[in-house]
Design a protein around this motif. Structure first.
Motif, PDB file in Angstrom:
ATOM      1  N   SER A   1       0.829  -1.220   0.000  1.00 48.28           N
ATOM      2  CA  SER A   1       0.000   0.000   0.000  1.00 48.28           C
ATOM      3  C   SER A   1       0.857   1.261   0.000  1.00 48.28           C
ATOM      4  O   SER A   1       0.458   2.296  -0.534  1.00 48.28           O
ATOM      5  N   SER A   2       2.039   1.186   0.595  1.00 45.29           N
ATOM      6  CA  SER A   2       2.932   2.342   0.629  1.00 45.29           C
ATOM      7  C   SER A   2       3.375   2.747  -0.775  1.00 45.29           C
ATOM      8  O   SER A   2       3.699   3.909  -1.018  1.00 45.29           O
ATOM      9  N   THR A  34      21.811   2.692   7.254  1.00 42.26           N
ATOM     10  CA  THR A  34      21.287   2.959   5.916  1.00 42.26           C
ATOM     11  C   THR A  34      21.424   4.444   5.592  1.00 42.26           C
ATOM     12  O   THR A  34      21.252   5.288   6.477  1.00 42.26           O
ATOM     13  N   PRO A  35      21.729   4.790   4.347  1.00 37.04           N
ATOM     14  CA  PRO A  35      21.822   6.213   3.993  1.00 37.04           C
ATOM     15  C   PRO A  35      20.455   6.885   3.858  1.00 37.04           C
ATOM     16  O   PRO A  35      20.342   8.094   4.011  1.00 37.04           O
ATOM     17  N   TYR A  36      19.426   6.084   3.550  1.00 38.54           N
ATOM     18  CA  TYR A  36      18.071   6.626   3.372  1.00 38.54           C
ATOM     19  C   TYR A  36      17.088   5.737   4.116  1.00 38.54           C
ATOM     20  O   TYR A  36      17.286   4.523   4.229  1.00 38.54           O
ATOM     21  N   LEU A  37      16.022   6.334   4.611  1.00 36.14           N
ATOM     22  CA  LEU A  37      15.004   5.596   5.355  1.00 36.14           C
ATOM     23  C   LEU A  37      13.633   5.991   4.816  1.00 36.14           C
ATOM     24  O   LEU A  37      12.989   6.912   5.321  1.00 36.14           O
ATOM     25  N   ILE A  38      13.214   5.296   3.766  1.00 37.01           N
ATOM     26  CA  ILE A  38      11.900   5.532   3.162  1.00 37.01           C
ATOM     27  C   ILE A  38      11.272   4.154   3.030  1.00 37.01           C
ATOM     28  O   ILE A  38      11.478   3.448   2.039  1.00 37.01           O
ATOM     29  N   ILE A  39      10.539   3.735   4.036  1.00 40.56           N
ATOM     30  CA  ILE A  39      10.153   2.337   4.159  1.00 40.56           C
ATOM     31  C   ILE A  39       8.650   2.125   4.034  1.00 40.56           C
ATOM     32  O   ILE A  39       7.853   3.042   4.227  1.00 40.56           O
ATOM     33  N   THR A  40       8.299   0.889   3.714  1.00 37.75           N
ATOM     34  CA  THR A  40       6.901   0.514   3.548  1.00 37.75           C
ATOM     35  C   THR A  40       6.221   0.334   4.901  1.00 37.75           C
ATOM     36  O   THR A  40       6.873   0.229   5.938  1.00 37.75           O
ATOM     37  N   ASP A  41       4.891   0.249   4.861  1.00 37.44           N
ATOM     38  CA  ASP A  41       4.126   0.004   6.086  1.00 37.44           C
ATOM     39  C   ASP A  41       4.511  -1.345   6.696  1.00 37.44           C
ATOM     40  O   ASP A  41       4.536  -1.499   7.922  1.00 37.44           O
ATOM     41  N   HIS A  52       5.911  -1.716  10.402  1.00 36.88           N
ATOM     42  CA  HIS A  52       5.214  -2.566  11.385  1.00 36.88           C
ATOM     43  C   HIS A  52       6.180  -3.580  12.003  1.00 36.88           C
ATOM     44  O   HIS A  52       6.158  -3.802  13.226  1.00 36.88           O
ATOM     45  N   ALA A  53       7.035  -4.188  11.180  1.00 37.67           N
ATOM     46  CA  ALA A  53       7.983  -5.184  11.691  1.00 37.67           C
ATOM     47  C   ALA A  53       8.952  -4.552  12.693  1.00 37.67           C
ATOM     48  O   ALA A  53       9.225  -5.130  13.756  1.00 37.67           O
ATOM     49  N   LEU A  54       9.475  -3.377  12.364  1.00 41.01           N
ATOM     50  CA  LEU A  54      10.415  -2.688  13.257  1.00 41.01           C
ATOM     51  C   LEU A  54       9.745  -2.326  14.580  1.00 41.01           C
ATOM     52  O   LEU A  54      10.306  -2.546  15.663  1.00 41.01           O
ATOM     53  N   CYS A  55       8.535  -1.778  14.485  1.00 36.23           N
ATOM     54  CA  CYS A  55       7.833  -1.350  15.700  1.00 36.23           C
ATOM     55  C   CYS A  55       7.406  -2.538  16.555  1.00 36.23           C
ATOM     56  O   CYS A  55       7.500  -2.493  17.793  1.00 36.23           O
TER      57      CYS A  55
END
Length: 519
Positions: free
Chosen positions: A69-70, A374-381, A385-388
């Motif tokens: 969806s992201s 990581t040089p950039y942090l533009i991640i999917t939902d 969710h996995a990180l949180c």
């Protein structure tokens, strides 16, 4: 040196001019198409109806697609609010994975190359028995990318790119049969000249040398005559997807891989390209932090296959290899290390996001800690969710990002993800000395990755990438220790982003995220 400073500056300037010219031409094409369609909509009701129907079909198609969806919701919003512009941009750069013909070409090459890799069921059984969670991830990689897991391979980890370069130069000097080099960016300057000197000498000794680079990645570093220069001195050279004006369905996909293979016995990969800034010869963004690994032994076969895939599939106009067996062969090597290593590749030509799934799997399997750089942090939902969720389970989740950005707009989008992560317990660090370009993860002292895959949409969904999964080896410990040292040079911004943001800032960041998939 192959050229003086003025000539080098001229080539860089010419490359930048070509980039600017191409971008302007593409923008003009988009404006022209949008203008024509807009005018037709104004004067012809049937055209207006057709545009609305096409917009509706695209939105329904996106909604029903298997994309995260992201990735699809920004396009849906853009097409619904600005139908003509949204449809135009989506047809130009939203379609991912190139043409049907291009997909067939990659599938054909992979059907020949991948079966030549060794069977590793015995090794897979060993890691599953010794470290079940790492074995589960290795099984996923093997099943979905067809790259096996190995032992009998020695791994050297480089915590600085320049250490990797120095090691590469020494190994290149020993080449007897062939040298393969594939990089997103090559700069015709000091670092490359050191490599080129060795390559020229090896060519004279009868060694086959191939160099492959991404045109978009190198466009500000070299001029269009680079290929001719290489061919003139006996180095075979190819360019991935030359960047030029014109509607190009493959424009959105770039070759972001970084690979060196020497005689099929020694291989290098990691985050660094072959340009001066990666080795701190120049400092456009403060200090540059990059990492890499050297492999010697059985696992190098996978890096060889990854290179040969791109070399042979990128164009149907070039003469391709008819016999891969001369580059893929078994040789007697007795490794001193006993760890597990699994080089793998990720491609936008299929529907499997191997790079993202490996990261998410490590997060889900982690019990004590899981750290990223990581040089950039533009991640999917899904990754958010996995990180949180891991942090909520009590796992120590940390992410290191740059303190000095190379692209300010993308840096602002990166920071827009901080609050959603830290409020659930993820810790975020910014490396104050400069720009950290390394792409690594490590979990529970037993598994780690090092390669080219950023935590951003472009790396995870659009680019050709490669990584290396490692388990139960010294390199895992060294990566962890390097991240600890790096965090000692960071500012911990976790508390700063705990309290949320102003309504004005939130609105601006939400608007920027609409275009995150285009960056």
């Amino acid at each position: 040196m192959k050229q003086d400073t003025l000539e080098g500056k001229a080539k860089t300037k010419n490359g930048v001019k070509r980039l600017c010219f191409s971008i302007i031409c593409i923008l003009l094409e988009v404006i022209f198409i949008i203008t024509i369609v807009t005018r037709l909509n104004e004067y012809a009701e049937i055209i207006n109806l057709f545009t609305r129907i096409l917009s509706g079909i695209l939105v329904l198609g996106l909604y029903a697609s298997n994309k995260t969806s992201s990735m699809k919701m920004p396009w849906v919003i853009l097409i619904l609010i600005f139908p003509i512009m949204g449809v135009g941009l989506y047809l130009l750069i939203g379609l991912n994975g190139g043409t049907h013909k291009m997909r067939e070409r990659y599938a054909e090459i992979d059907s020949k190359l991948l079966p030549m890799l060794p069977d590793s069921q015995e090794c897979l059984s060993k890691i599953k028995e010794k470290i079940p969670k790492a074995g589960n991830i290795a099984s996923y990689i093997q099943r979905n990318s067809q790259y096996p897991i190995y032992q009998n391979t020695d791994i050297v980890y480089f915590d600085e790119a320049v250490k990797g370069l120095e090691a590469q130069l020494k190994d290149l000097e020993k080449a007897q049969k062939f040298i393969f080099m594939e990089y997103h960016a090559i700069e015709d300057a000091e670092a490359w000249h050191k490599i080129q000197d060795v390559l020229e000498e090896r060519v004279k000794a009868g060694v086959e040398v191939r160099v492959f680079y991404d045109d978009m990645g190198s466009i500000g570093f070299i001029n269009t005559d680079f290929v001719k220069k290489m061919e003139a001195i006996g180095i075979h050279c190819r360019v991935f997807n030359p960047f030029m004006p014109g509607l190009n369905l493959f424009l959105n996909n770039r070759d972001h891989r970084k690979i060196t293979v020497i005689d099929g016995k020694v291989g290098f990969t990691g985050g660094y390209n072959l340009a001066n800034e990666y080795f701190n010869y120049t400092h456009p963004y403060g200090q540059w932090k990059d990492t890499g690994i050297r492999l010697e032994g059985d696992a190098v076969q996978s890096l060889t296959v990854t290179f040969l895939e791109m070399w042979n599939a990128v164009s149907d106009k070039d003469a391709n290899d008819s016999d891969f067996s001369k580059y893929l062969f078994h040789y007697d090597y007795a490794a001193q290390q006993t760890g597990f290593v699994q080089p793998y590749a990720d491609s936008p030509m299929d529907n499997e996001q191997v790079g993202e799934e490996v990261y998410i799997s490590m997060i889900n399997k982690a019990e004590k800690y899981c750290w990223f750089m990581t040089p950039y942090l533009i991640i999917t939902d899904e990754m958010t969710h996995a990180l949180c969720l891991a942090a909520k389970r009590g796992v120590d989740v940390r992410i290191i990002t740059p303190g000095i950005p190379d692209k300010k707009f993308i840096y602002n989008i990166t920071r827009s993800f901080y609050h959603g992560l830290v409020k659930h317990g993820v810790r975020v660090y910014e490396w104050t000395p400069g720009f950290c370009h390394a792409k690594m993860s490590v979990a529970d002292d037993c598994m780690a990755t090092c390669g080219t895959i950023n935590l951003d949409y472009r790396s995870l969904y659009h680019h050709f990438e490669n990584g290396c999964f490692m388990a139960d080896c010294q390199a895992v410990v060294e990566i962890k220790n390097d991240l600890i040292r790096t965090m000692g040079e960071c500012r911990d911004v976790t508390d700063q982003y705990q309290t949320g943001r102003s309504a004005y800032l939130r609105l601006g960041q939400l608007f920027m995220r609409l275009f995150a998939g285009l960056l």
